[in-house]
Motif scaffolding. Structure first.
Motif, PDB file in Angstrom:
ATOM      1  N   GLY A 132      -4.921  -6.065   3.564  1.00  0.00           N
ATOM      2  CA  GLY A 132      -4.933  -4.806   3.471  1.00  0.00           C
ATOM      3  C   GLY A 132      -5.206  -3.458   4.257  1.00  0.00           C
ATOM      4  O   GLY A 132      -4.372  -2.907   3.652  1.00  0.00           O
ATOM      5  N   LEU A 133      -6.629  -3.734   4.337  1.00  0.00           N
ATOM      6  CA  LEU A 133      -6.750  -2.245   4.990  1.00  0.00           C
ATOM      7  C   LEU A 133      -6.583  -2.351   6.133  1.00  0.00           C
ATOM      8  O   LEU A 133      -6.369  -1.560   7.417  1.00  0.00           O
ATOM      9  CB  LEU A 133      -8.577  -2.868   5.479  1.00  0.00           C
ATOM     10  N   ALA A 134      -5.840  -3.959   6.638  1.00  0.00           N
ATOM     11  CA  ALA A 134      -5.013  -4.158   8.061  1.00  0.00           C
ATOM     12  C   ALA A 134      -3.369  -2.268   7.873  1.00  0.00           C
ATOM     13  O   ALA A 134      -3.537  -2.279   9.124  1.00  0.00           O
ATOM     14  CB  ALA A 134      -5.155  -5.226   8.367  1.00  0.00           C
ATOM     15  N   THR A 141       2.871  -5.656   3.526  1.00  0.00           N
ATOM     16  CA  THR A 141       2.295  -6.968   4.683  1.00  0.00           C
ATOM     17  C   THR A 141       2.378  -8.376   3.293  1.00  0.00           C
ATOM     18  O   THR A 141       1.365  -8.921   2.764  1.00  0.00           O
ATOM     19  CB  THR A 141       1.245  -7.104   5.391  1.00  0.00           C
ATOM     20  N   PRO A 142       3.064  -9.648   4.485  1.00  0.00           N
ATOM     21  CA  PRO A 142       3.474 -10.884   3.368  1.00  0.00           C
ATOM     22  C   PRO A 142       2.369 -12.125   3.658  1.00  0.00           C
ATOM     23  O   PRO A 142       1.582 -11.341   4.576  1.00  0.00           O
ATOM     24  CB  PRO A 142       4.254 -11.307   3.357  1.00  0.00           C
ATOM     25  N   TYR A 143       1.710 -12.766   2.751  1.00  0.00           N
ATOM     26  CA  TYR A 143       0.471 -13.752   3.265  1.00  0.00           C
ATOM     27  C   TYR A 143       1.107 -14.609   2.172  1.00  0.00           C
ATOM     28  O   TYR A 143       1.292 -14.898   1.071  1.00  0.00           O
ATOM     29  CB  TYR A 143      -1.207 -13.053   3.002  1.00  0.00           C
ATOM     30  N   PRO A 144      -0.045 -15.984   3.184  1.00  0.00           N
ATOM     31  CA  PRO A 144       0.449 -17.154   1.819  1.00  0.00           C
ATOM     32  C   PRO A 144      -0.439 -16.873   0.576  1.00  0.00           C
ATOM     33  O   PRO A 144      -0.906 -16.799  -0.168  1.00  0.00           O
ATOM     34  CB  PRO A 144       0.393 -18.596   2.222  1.00  0.00           C
ATOM     35  N   ALA A 145       0.273 -17.493  -0.770  1.00  0.00           N
ATOM     36  CA  ALA A 145      -0.366 -17.500  -1.923  1.00  0.00           C
ATOM     37  C   ALA A 145      -1.657 -18.702  -1.834  1.00  0.00           C
ATOM     38  O   ALA A 145      -2.017 -18.118  -2.452  1.00  0.00           O
ATOM     39  CB  ALA A 145       0.812 -18.204  -3.104  1.00  0.00           C
ATOM     40  N   LEU A 150      -9.108 -14.189  -1.273  1.00  0.00           N
ATOM     41  CA  LEU A 150      -9.539 -12.793  -1.877  1.00  0.00           C
ATOM     42  C   LEU A 150     -10.271 -11.967  -0.587  1.00  0.00           C
ATOM     43  O   LEU A 150      -9.460 -10.320  -0.298  1.00  0.00           O
ATOM     44  CB  LEU A 150     -10.177 -12.712  -3.011  1.00  0.00           C
ATOM     45  N   PRO A 151     -11.216 -12.071   0.054  1.00  0.00           N
ATOM     46  CA  PRO A 151     -11.092 -11.557   1.040  1.00  0.00           C
ATOM     47  C   PRO A 151     -10.861 -11.242   2.524  1.00  0.00           C
ATOM     48  O   PRO A 151     -10.011 -10.717   3.228  1.00  0.00           O
ATOM     49  CB  PRO A 151     -12.439 -12.638   1.409  1.00  0.00           C
ATOM     50  N   ALA A 152      -9.713 -12.298   2.583  1.00  0.00           N
ATOM     51  CA  ALA A 152      -8.164 -12.256   3.088  1.00  0.00           C
ATOM     52  C   ALA A 152      -7.544 -11.292   3.001  1.00  0.00           C
ATOM     53  O   ALA A 152      -6.627 -10.522   3.755  1.00  0.00           O
ATOM     54  CB  ALA A 152      -7.801 -14.005   3.791  1.00  0.00           C
ATOM     55  N   ARG A 153      -6.762 -11.397   1.872  1.00  0.00           N
ATOM     56  CA  ARG A 153      -6.260 -10.633   1.688  1.00  0.00           C
ATOM     57  C   ARG A 153      -7.121  -9.019   1.500  1.00  0.00           C
ATOM     58  O   ARG A 153      -5.673  -7.985   1.900  1.00  0.00           O
ATOM     59  CB  ARG A 153      -6.537 -10.672  -0.318  1.00  0.00           C
ATOM     60  N   ALA A 168       0.521  -1.107   0.040  1.00  0.00           N
ATOM     61  CA  ALA A 168      -0.423   0.166  -0.037  1.00  0.00           C
ATOM     62  C   ALA A 168       0.776   1.571   0.397  1.00  0.00           C
ATOM     63  O   ALA A 168       1.949   1.463   1.030  1.00  0.00           O
ATOM     64  CB  ALA A 168      -0.744   0.177   1.064  1.00  0.00           C
ATOM     65  N   VAL A 169       0.784   2.367  -0.955  1.00  0.00           N
ATOM     66  CA  VAL A 169       1.142   3.579  -1.170  1.00  0.00           C
ATOM     67  C   VAL A 169       0.225   4.374  -0.305  1.00  0.00           C
ATOM     68  O   VAL A 169      -1.361   5.075  -0.885  1.00  0.00           O
ATOM     69  CB  VAL A 169       2.036   4.038  -2.043  1.00  0.00           C
TER      70      VAL A 169
END
Length: 203
Positions: free
Chosen positions: A129-131, A114-118, A122-125, A99-100
């Protein structure tokens, strides 16, 4: 009625963008000076600046008392709030969200990853992003209530158009600003193309 409301909203946003552009170009100005440069009536300008002040897009920095030779009430001088985010970009990639936040001068004032598993849904992504955006706001003391636009990049070929509509709805409801959702590779290509005068670009 809905068409009338929509047109009114577009006109008002155009007025806001004009005022912000004037302050971006000229710096600190009084309402009278902004009115002279924008062509807006005093009533309209008062409404626009009042709303921008309440949302934190602009601030009162001082008055013109030191410049006045005669009597009369000093005029408030307005300027862009350097802590106010005007544009938000979010890249919901395969393994991380980036995010920028940019200010009214189009300078980046905050960014993070923020990294996350592949395998993340989509809802979790979106939640990640919001966090991330919330964390950037807290850490940098930024205000995001005056955002002019939000761009969200998503991986392709998924999600489908319906899922992209869901992404748009979430960010539009959260930030109350126009949202553009598209493939993140397309956005990256457009960013590269914007740095060159070439008519054809391969990314």
């Amino acid at each position: 009625m809905s068409v009338t409301v929509g047109v009114h909203a577009l006109v008002r946003r155009a007025h806001e963008e004009r005022v912000l552009a004037i302050l971006r170009e000229h710096g600190t100005l009084s309402r009278a000076q902004i009115a002279a440069r924008s062509g807006l009536s005093r009533t309209t300008l008062s409404e626009i600046t009042g709303d921008l002040l309440s949302r934190g897009a602009i601030v009162k920095v001082t008055t013109d008392a030191h410049q006045r030779a005669g009597s009369g009430r000093p005029a408030e001088l307005l300027a862009l709030d350097p802590r106010s985010g005007q544009f938000l970009g979010v890249d919901l990639g395969h393994t991380r969200v980036r995010a920028v936040v940019a200010d009214a001068a189009h300078e980046i004032i905050a960014s993070g990853v923020t990294p996350y598993p592949a395998t993340t849904s989509l809802p979790a992504r979106i939640r990640a992003g919001l966090a991330l955006i919330d964390r950037l706001g807290r850490e940098r003391g930024l205000g995001l209530s005056a955002l002019q636009a939000v761009g969200v990049g998503v991986t392709g070929p998924y999600p489908a158009d319906t899922a992209r509509a869901d992404v748009s709805a979430v960010f539009r409801e959260r930030f109350g600003a126009p949202v553009l959702v598209d493939n993140n590779t397309r956005f990256a290509a457009l960013a590269e193309a914007g740095t060159t005068a070439a008519h054809d670009v391969l990314y």
